[in-house]
Design a protein around this motif. Structure first.
Motif, PDB file in Angstrom:
ATOM      1  N   HIS A  68     -33.822   5.688 -44.437  1.00  0.00           N
ATOM      2  CA  HIS A  68     -33.483   5.777 -45.976  1.00  0.00           C
ATOM      3  C   HIS A  68     -32.331   5.672 -46.545  1.00  0.00           C
ATOM      4  O   HIS A  68     -31.198   6.280 -46.158  1.00  0.00           O
ATOM      5  CB  HIS A  68     -34.163   7.150 -46.324  1.00  0.00           C
ATOM      6  CG  HIS A  68     -35.775   7.382 -46.115  1.00  0.00           C
ATOM      7  ND1 HIS A  68     -36.069   8.540 -45.374  1.00  0.00           N
ATOM      8  CD2 HIS A  68     -36.709   6.579 -46.149  1.00  0.00           C
ATOM      9  CE1 HIS A  68     -37.386   8.464 -44.959  1.00  0.00           C
ATOM     10  NE2 HIS A  68     -37.733   7.255 -45.238  1.00  0.00           N
ATOM     11  N   GLU A  71     -29.774   8.197 -48.215  1.00  0.00           N
ATOM     12  CA  GLU A  71     -29.453   9.377 -47.632  1.00  0.00           C
ATOM     13  C   GLU A  71     -27.996   9.028 -47.009  1.00  0.00           C
ATOM     14  O   GLU A  71     -27.953   8.920 -45.631  1.00  0.00           O
ATOM     15  CB  GLU A  71     -30.392   9.734 -46.831  1.00  0.00           C
ATOM     16  CG  GLU A  71     -31.636   9.791 -47.623  1.00  0.00           C
ATOM     17  CD  GLU A  71     -32.993  10.418 -46.643  1.00  0.00           C
ATOM     18  OE1 GLU A  71     -32.879  10.377 -45.143  1.00  0.00           O
ATOM     19  OE2 GLU A  71     -34.184  10.163 -47.217  1.00  0.00           O
ATOM     20  N   ARG A 111     -34.350   4.677 -51.331  1.00  0.00           N
ATOM     21  CA  ARG A 111     -34.871   4.956 -50.132  1.00  0.00           C
ATOM     22  C   ARG A 111     -35.488   4.015 -49.380  1.00  0.00           C
ATOM     23  O   ARG A 111     -35.434   4.228 -48.199  1.00  0.00           O
ATOM     24  CB  ARG A 111     -35.971   6.211 -50.714  1.00  0.00           C
ATOM     25  CG  ARG A 111     -36.769   7.067 -49.647  1.00  0.00           C
ATOM     26  CD  ARG A 111     -37.461   8.066 -50.262  1.00  0.00           C
ATOM     27  NE  ARG A 111     -38.736   8.508 -49.295  1.00  0.00           N
ATOM     28  CZ  ARG A 111     -38.137   9.452 -48.222  1.00  0.00           C
ATOM     29  NH1 ARG A 111     -36.908   9.899 -48.124  1.00  0.00           N
ATOM     30  NH2 ARG A 111     -39.175   9.872 -47.687  1.00  0.00           N
ATOM     31  N   HIS A 165     -31.381  12.588 -41.491  1.00  0.00           N
ATOM     32  CA  HIS A 165     -31.666  12.219 -42.916  1.00  0.00           C
ATOM     33  C   HIS A 165     -31.013  13.244 -43.845  1.00  0.00           C
ATOM     34  O   HIS A 165     -30.232  14.321 -43.220  1.00  0.00           O
ATOM     35  CB  HIS A 165     -33.082  12.452 -42.935  1.00  0.00           C
ATOM     36  CG  HIS A 165     -33.968  11.407 -42.501  1.00  0.00           C
ATOM     37  ND1 HIS A 165     -34.807  10.590 -43.313  1.00  0.00           N
ATOM     38  CD2 HIS A 165     -34.137  11.067 -41.047  1.00  0.00           C
ATOM     39  CE1 HIS A 165     -35.354   9.652 -42.387  1.00  0.00           C
ATOM     40  NE2 HIS A 165     -35.033  10.014 -41.243  1.00  0.00           N
ATOM     41  N   THR A 166     -31.079  13.065 -45.235  1.00  0.00           N
ATOM     42  CA  THR A 166     -31.031  14.251 -46.170  1.00  0.00           C
ATOM     43  C   THR A 166     -32.215  14.080 -47.111  1.00  0.00           C
ATOM     44  O   THR A 166     -32.779  13.305 -47.446  1.00  0.00           O
ATOM     45  CB  THR A 166     -29.822  13.902 -47.153  1.00  0.00           C
ATOM     46  OG1 THR A 166     -29.816  12.601 -47.471  1.00  0.00           O
ATOM     47  CG2 THR A 166     -28.439  14.254 -46.029  1.00  0.00           C
TER      48      THR A 166
HETATM   49 ZN    ZN Z   1     -35.181  10.382 -45.127  1.00  0.00          ZN
END
Ligand code: ZN
Ligand SMILES: O=C(O)CCC(=O)N[C@@H](CCC(=O)O)C(=O)O
Length: 350
Positions: A68, A71, A111, A165-166
């Motif tokens: 994404h 992130e 994203r 990820h975040t």
């Molecule tokens: Zn993510």
């Protein structure tokens, strides 16, 4: 000088594979060079770079970020590691494949571009009757790069993949990992120890197959594989990198040491959850009763409203059912919410 020789020259000097990838959003010619310490560097494509040290290795490590594009903290961690490796500051003892998943989505700070890349793995990129797009092609290629990386590993050597990820929302438990469905195989305490060393004490156990990158490498390649949520999404430059120091140190040790010893397993160090259910958005008209700043892991009382999907009101069906990744904007048919309930370490852990 060819374009490939030119970018390799630049990369040797600045180690800036992230910028190189961002400047080639969907494709970069493959290239290879060798570092002064004899580590072989192979650029497979934009965002995909492999390092093979000149020694006997026992681990094959995949570190992915920017599945994404917005992130950013994991992207910054991997960018720093790559620069340290190329400059010779960090000497590897293990094979590593770094992946910046979606360079164009990094550039637009979103994203994804057209479609959520992390819903396209495990073959879901190519479906009869659904037109391909850049993200579908990319998911297909990323699977191939991971397959080739593991296929070129020495027989019997270890495989792992941490997909970094975040989260969109804040979380009561700031860092947490998703353990993909293992089809009945035991969850590994040694992996929980690794995660704890990264600063991640909270783990969610999935109970069904998924279309995520981590499920793919776990299911298809038998890798110890996790989606790791390291905090909340922030734009570049706004991450407090001190919050990721433990993660970076642990990843550094994983790839630069022959063997890493983690402290002994202690169940009380962890908060473990099993996924209770997945709620998909099936209607245009989908909403949550809680605000956008309700945090992941917020618990609901039995009977409280969790979501409304068209005419269907969905209520918490167990006391304390907690919300993870609520997102009312997902495409129809996709996961809008996971709910979890606490679980204990038992005989299903080895
Ligand atoms: Zn993510
Ligand atoms: O915060 C959110 O809503 C999403 C954060 C995120 O991207 N999470 C991953 C989890 C993947 C998994 O379930 O293993 C995702 O939704 O793709």
């Amino acid at each position: 000088m060819s374009a490939t020789a030119e970018y390799i020259n630049q990369l040797k000097q600045d180690g800036d594979f992230l910028t190189l990838s961002r400047n080639h959003e969907w494709h970069l010619e493959a290239g290879q060079f060798t570092l002064n310490n004899n580590t072989q560097v192979t650029i497979h494509d934009t965002g995909v770079i492999e390092f093979e040290p000149d020694c006997i290795t026992s681990k094959n490590v995949v570190l992915s970020s920017a599945i994404h594009g917005n992130e950013t903290a994991p992207i910054e961690i991997c960018d720093e590691l790559i620069k340290q490796i190329i400059s010779g500051q960090l000497e590897l003892q293990q094979r590593v494949l770094f992946i910046f998943g979606n360079p164009q989505s990094i550039n637009i700070g979103k994203r994804f571009v057209e479609e959520n890349l992390n819903r396209l793995f495990n073959g879901h990129h190519t479906v009869d009757g659904i037109a391909m797009n850049d993200e579908r092609v990319r998911a297909d290629k990323l699977e191939q790069y991971v397959s080739d990386f593991y296929a070129r590993s020495e027989q019997g050597t270890y495989r792992c993949h941490y997909d970094l990820h975040t989260a969109i929302r804040g979380s009561k438990n700031e860092k947490f990992a998703v353990y993909p469905f293992l089809h009945g195989k035991p969850w590994k305490k040694s992996q929980l120890q690794f995660l704890l060393s990264c600063g991640v004490n909270t783990v969610l156990m999935m109970k069904s197959p998924a279309t995520t990158f981590s499920y793919y490498s776990s299911f298809v390649h038998g890798a110890d594989s996790f989606t790791v949520e390291l905090g909340q999404v922030k734009p570049f430059g706004e991450n407090d990198m001190s919050r990721f120091a433990k993660t970076k140190q642990t990843l550094t040790a994983l790839i630069s040491q022959k063997e890493v010893k983690y402290p002994e397993f202690n169940a009380s160090d962890f908060e473990l959850f099993s996924v209770h259910r997945t709620i998909n958005r099936t209607e245009q008209n989908f909403s949550f009763p809680f605000s956008d700043d309700a945090e992941n892991f917020t618990g609901f009382a039995k009977g409280e409203l969790l979501a409304t999907d068209g005419d269907n009101a969905i209520y918490a069906d167990v006391e304390g059912e907690a919300i993870i990744f609520p997102n009312a904007q997902v495409a129809i048919g996709q996961r809008a919410l996971l709910t979890v309930v606490p679980m204990q370490v038992d005989s299903r852990f080895s």
